[in-house]
Motif scaffolding. Structure first.
Motif, PDB file in Angstrom:
ATOM      1  N   LYS A 105       0.872  -1.180   0.000  1.00 15.35           N
ATOM      2  CA  LYS A 105       0.000   0.000   0.000  1.00 15.35           C
ATOM      3  C   LYS A 105       0.908   1.229   0.000  1.00 15.35           C
ATOM      4  O   LYS A 105       1.402   1.652   1.039  1.00 15.35           O
ATOM      5  CB  LYS A 105      -0.896  -0.033   1.242  1.00 15.35           C
ATOM      6  N   LYS A 106       1.143   1.791  -1.195  1.00 19.96           N
ATOM      7  CA  LYS A 106       2.168   2.827  -1.351  1.00 19.96           C
ATOM      8  C   LYS A 106       1.874   4.101  -0.567  1.00 19.96           C
ATOM      9  O   LYS A 106       2.783   4.781  -0.123  1.00 19.96           O
ATOM     10  CB  LYS A 106       2.363   3.134  -2.834  1.00 19.96           C
ATOM     11  N   ASP A 107       0.605   4.436  -0.373  1.00 22.09           N
ATOM     12  CA  ASP A 107       0.303   5.666   0.358  1.00 22.09           C
ATOM     13  C   ASP A 107       0.346   5.465   1.871  1.00 22.09           C
ATOM     14  O   ASP A 107       0.104   6.393   2.637  1.00 22.09           O
ATOM     15  CB  ASP A 107      -1.049   6.252  -0.064  1.00 22.09           C
ATOM     16  N   GLY A 108       0.704   4.257   2.319  1.00 18.26           N
ATOM     17  CA  GLY A 108       0.786   4.000   3.753  1.00 18.26           C
ATOM     18  C   GLY A 108       2.212   3.770   4.248  1.00 18.26           C
ATOM     19  O   GLY A 108       2.423   3.402   5.395  1.00 18.26           O
ATOM     20  N   ILE A 109       3.197   4.001   3.366  1.00 18.45           N
ATOM     21  CA  ILE A 109       4.600   3.751   3.723  1.00 18.45           C
ATOM     22  C   ILE A 109       5.088   4.808   4.718  1.00 18.45           C
ATOM     23  O   ILE A 109       4.805   5.992   4.555  1.00 18.45           O
ATOM     24  CB  ILE A 109       5.481   3.758   2.464  1.00 18.45           C
ATOM     25  N   LEU A 118      17.639   2.907  10.099  1.00 20.67           N
ATOM     26  CA  LEU A 118      16.511   3.430   9.347  1.00 20.67           C
ATOM     27  C   LEU A 118      15.526   2.286   9.156  1.00 20.67           C
ATOM     28  O   LEU A 118      15.894   1.222   8.646  1.00 20.67           O
ATOM     29  CB  LEU A 118      16.959   3.958   7.981  1.00 20.67           C
ATOM     30  N   THR A 119      14.281   2.495   9.583  1.00 21.56           N
ATOM     31  CA  THR A 119      13.248   1.471   9.426  1.00 21.56           C
ATOM     32  C   THR A 119      12.162   2.018   8.517  1.00 21.56           C
ATOM     33  O   THR A 119      11.609   3.089   8.778  1.00 21.56           O
ATOM     34  CB  THR A 119      12.634   1.086  10.790  1.00 21.56           C
ATOM     35  N   VAL A 120      11.882   1.295   7.425  1.00 16.66           N
ATOM     36  CA  VAL A 120      10.819   1.683   6.501  1.00 16.66           C
ATOM     37  C   VAL A 120       9.732   0.621   6.582  1.00 16.66           C
ATOM     38  O   VAL A 120       9.989  -0.568   6.360  1.00 16.66           O
ATOM     39  CB  VAL A 120      11.344   1.805   5.048  1.00 16.66           C
ATOM     40  N   GLU A 121       8.526   1.055   6.936  1.00 13.29           N
ATOM     41  CA  GLU A 121       7.383   0.141   7.034  1.00 13.29           C
ATOM     42  C   GLU A 121       6.588   0.200   5.735  1.00 13.29           C
ATOM     43  O   GLU A 121       6.180   1.275   5.292  1.00 13.29           O
ATOM     44  CB  GLU A 121       6.482   0.536   8.213  1.00 13.29           C
ATOM     45  N   LEU A 122       6.381  -0.975   5.134  1.00 13.80           N
ATOM     46  CA  LEU A 122       5.639  -1.078   3.877  1.00 13.80           C
ATOM     47  C   LEU A 122       4.394  -1.924   4.127  1.00 13.80           C
ATOM     48  O   LEU A 122       4.442  -3.159   4.038  1.00 13.80           O
ATOM     49  CB  LEU A 122       6.506  -1.742   2.802  1.00 13.80           C
ATOM     50  N   PRO A 123       3.267  -1.291   4.460  1.00 13.25           N
ATOM     51  CA  PRO A 123       2.068  -2.074   4.753  1.00 13.25           C
ATOM     52  C   PRO A 123       1.510  -2.739   3.503  1.00 13.25           C
ATOM     53  O   PRO A 123       1.639  -2.221   2.393  1.00 13.25           O
ATOM     54  CB  PRO A 123       1.091  -1.033   5.308  1.00 13.25           C
TER      55      PRO A 123
END
Length: 139
Positions: A105-109, A118-123
């Protein structure tokens, strides 16, 4: 078409820095961990001493995740007895492109920096199941 989950990580990443132009000894590529859960993917990038101002995380026109890291430091030491001035320049630059899976879900990153990581959450996109049960009105 089902893709393997690991396919979105560049397969050439491990060999990328091992070239004639960039010998492995000089590479400052940080370690990247990718975890998957039912709710999404988590990308962790180890970057000791970095702050959130040193990072730029964005989605490009092709829908890929771009992680950029850039840090400049200048150290000066002056020895008053010999009037010797020493300067040390430290420059770190890194860029990584991750091809995102279709179910992100690109708009929820979201992204954050804590304790040099660095932590990137990709729902993941959650497909809601449409309920088909309903009360039938008797006429």
């Amino acid at each position: 078409m089902m893709r393997r989950n690991a396919a979105w990580l560049p397969s050439v990443f491990n060999d990328f820095f091992d070239t004639e132009f960039m010998p492995k000894a000089n590479a400052t590529a940080p370690a990247i961990n990718v975890k998957e859960s039912d709710k999404g993917y988590t990308v962790e990038l180890a970057a000791p001493g970095m702050t959130k101002e040193d990072f730029n995380v964005h989605i490009n026109d092709e829908g890929n995740l771009i992680i950029k890291m850039e840090q400049k430091q200048e150290k000066k030491e002056e020895d008053k007895s010999t009037r010797y001035l020493r300067r040390e320049f430290s420059y770190t630059k890194f860029e990584q492109t991750l091809l995102l899976p279709d179910d992100v879900k690109k708009d929820g990153i979201s992204a954050r920096v804590e304790n040099g990581v660095l932590t990137v959450e990709l729902p993941k996109v959650v497909e809601e199941k449409v309920k088909v049960s309903r009360q039938i009105e008797i006429g």
